[in-house]
Scaffold this active site. Structure first.
Site, PDB file in Angstrom:
ATOM      1  N   PHE A  57      35.035  45.990  47.004  1.00 20.23           N
ATOM      2  CA  PHE A  57      34.963  44.877  46.060  1.00 20.23           C
ATOM      3  C   PHE A  57      33.696  44.063  46.285  1.00 20.23           C
ATOM      4  O   PHE A  57      33.303  43.801  47.430  1.00 20.23           O
ATOM      5  CB  PHE A  57      36.151  43.919  46.252  1.00 20.23           C
ATOM      6  CG  PHE A  57      37.511  44.532  46.136  1.00 20.23           C
ATOM      7  CD1 PHE A  57      38.194  44.533  44.933  1.00 20.23           C
ATOM      8  CD2 PHE A  57      38.133  45.074  47.256  1.00 20.23           C
ATOM      9  CE1 PHE A  57      39.468  45.078  44.831  1.00 20.23           C
ATOM     10  CE2 PHE A  57      39.408  45.617  47.172  1.00 20.23           C
ATOM     11  CZ  PHE A  57      40.074  45.624  45.953  1.00 20.23           C
ATOM     12  N   ASP A  58      33.102  43.605  45.206  1.00 30.05           N
ATOM     13  CA  ASP A  58      32.147  42.517  45.277  1.00 30.05           C
ATOM     14  C   ASP A  58      32.941  41.229  45.526  1.00 30.05           C
ATOM     15  O   ASP A  58      34.168  41.204  45.339  1.00 30.05           O
ATOM     16  CB  ASP A  58      31.366  42.443  43.965  1.00 30.05           C
ATOM     17  CG  ASP A  58      30.321  41.337  43.969  1.00 30.05           C
ATOM     18  OD1 ASP A  58      29.736  41.062  45.036  1.00 30.05           O
ATOM     19  OD2 ASP A  58      30.092  40.744  42.896  1.00 30.05           O
ATOM     20  N   GLY A  59      32.245  40.182  45.924  1.00 31.31           N
ATOM     21  CA  GLY A  59      32.933  38.932  46.231  1.00 31.31           C
ATOM     22  C   GLY A  59      33.010  37.981  45.048  1.00 31.31           C
ATOM     23  O   GLY A  59      34.021  37.904  44.338  1.00 31.31           O
ATOM     24  N   PHE A 116      34.207  47.717  42.628  1.00 32.54           N
ATOM     25  CA  PHE A 116      34.322  46.740  41.545  1.00 32.54           C
ATOM     26  C   PHE A 116      33.257  45.661  41.703  1.00 32.54           C
ATOM     27  O   PHE A 116      33.172  45.006  42.751  1.00 32.54           O
ATOM     28  CB  PHE A 116      35.708  46.083  41.566  1.00 32.54           C
ATOM     29  CG  PHE A 116      36.848  47.035  41.340  1.00 32.54           C
ATOM     30  CD1 PHE A 116      37.163  47.478  40.064  1.00 32.54           C
ATOM     31  CD2 PHE A 116      37.619  47.490  42.408  1.00 32.54           C
ATOM     32  CE1 PHE A 116      38.223  48.356  39.850  1.00 32.54           C
ATOM     33  CE2 PHE A 116      38.680  48.356  42.202  1.00 32.54           C
ATOM     34  CZ  PHE A 116      38.977  48.795  40.924  1.00 32.54           C
ATOM     35  N   ASP A 154      30.940  42.508  39.294  1.00 32.86           N
ATOM     36  CA  ASP A 154      30.849  41.805  38.014  1.00 32.86           C
ATOM     37  C   ASP A 154      29.514  42.004  37.309  1.00 32.86           C
ATOM     38  O   ASP A 154      29.406  41.710  36.118  1.00 32.86           O
ATOM     39  CB  ASP A 154      31.092  40.301  38.226  1.00 32.86           C
ATOM     40  CG  ASP A 154      29.976  39.642  39.013  1.00 32.86           C
ATOM     41  OD1 ASP A 154      29.302  38.733  38.491  1.00 32.86           O
ATOM     42  OD2 ASP A 154      29.754  40.049  40.177  1.00 32.86           O
TER      43      ASP A 154
END
Length: 308
Positions: free
Chosen positions: A164-166, A276, A278
């Site tokens: 995951f991105d943060g 993932f 954004d």
């Protein structure tokens, strides 16, 4: 905004679109060029032809494989959300049966966006190749992403590895907004001053929490899921992230604070089955190494939409 339904059962529920699960490029091309009637006719005429895997196929197989090693019954369910009609959807279910995928529940909506059934099925995650459906799902409060790459990038390990991105994914876009509007210095100053104040949760917080709950059901030396945070943040902006995850009480197995370095090689080293993020550019770069999924949430995507 409609709040996600409270999940009463203990299974992780993943919703996947038919175009994310199988390669429907040919029939989709017919739909776009010749219209709905030609598309329906094509699907019915070819309903006995088995579809090839799509971008989300290998990931779905890994999710379903978790059930085979669970000692407490099924822990994952995959459901199908499709723009197809029940009539044209026969080809989808024929392909599901051929590939021996344990998927028995589906919503066929005859061209209407199926994202509203996420809540009814109690899904924790929605994966689709339709960016509009994904944006609608995120706006309604669900974890959702558009898969940009997939099946040819099959990993050799059996463990399910999710990265995951943060900011704007696990966390809100509050800090990202400062970076976008005022630059890196202001972002760093804010994160240092707010280091002991937890970040608000983003669209994938509950999905991560559900993964953590499943991980806790296994012996620590035999956990079939491994998670990673892969963020452009670096020190000193790392502290707020660490404290936030500690306060949430969720497991994150690896945390990579890259300070702006390209994420792809690190995702490859981690062996991510899916990542993932954004930001579209980060996803496209990562897709050269691993399966990437775009989460069109937060200020970076609002700016992109305004400039489109």
């Amino acid at each position: 905004m409609t709040a996600p339904i409270e999940i009463k059962h203990q299974k992780l529920v993943v919703a996947v679109s038919s175009r994310a699960l199988f390669n429907l490029d040919e029939s989709h091309r017919i739909f776009e060029t010749d219209g709905k009637e030609a598309f329906c006719r094509y699907q019915i005429e070819h309903e006995d032809e088995i579809l090839e895997p799509g971008f989300g196929y290998e990931l779905v197989k890994k999710f379903l494989a978790l059930n085979a090693i669970s000692k407490s019954g099924p822990i994952v369910e995959v459901i199908l959300l499709s723009h197809n009609s029940a009539d044209t959807g026969l080809r989808i279910f024929n392909s599901i049966a051929h590939h021996k995928l344990d998927i028995s529940r589906a919503a066929f909506t005859s061209g209407v966006s199926p994202y509203e059934y996420i809540r009814a099925f109690g899904a924790h995650l929605f994966l689709s190749s339709n960016a509009v459906d994904v944006a609608n799902a995120l706006a309604a409060g669900y974890a959702a992403a558009t898969i940009l790459s997939g099946s040819s990038l099959k990993k050799s390990h059996d463990q399910l590895r999710i990265a995951f991105d943060g900011d704007s994914v696990l966390f809100s876009d509050d800090s990202e907004r400062i970076y976008q509007e005022r630059g890196l210095s202001a972002f760093t100053e804010n994160e240092c001053s707010q280091a002991k104040n937890p970040l608000p949760g983003g669209p994938f917080k509950e999905f991560l929490s559900t993964l953590h709950r499943i991980q806790s059901q296994f012996d620590p030396d035999a956990v079939p899921i491994r998670t990673a945070l892969v963020t452009a943040r670096g020190a000193p902006a790392h502290e707020r992230v660490v404290r936030t995850l500690r306060l949430w009480g969720v497991r994150i197995d690896e945390a990579l604070f890259l300070g702006g370095m390209p994420k792809g090689p690190f995702l490859d080293a981690f062996g991510a089955d899916i990542f993932f993020d954004d930001q579209q550019g980060h996803c496209e770069s990562a897709a050269r190494h691993v399966t990437a999924a775009h989460v069109p949430h937060g200020v970076a995507n609002r700016k992109r939409s305004d400039n489109a």
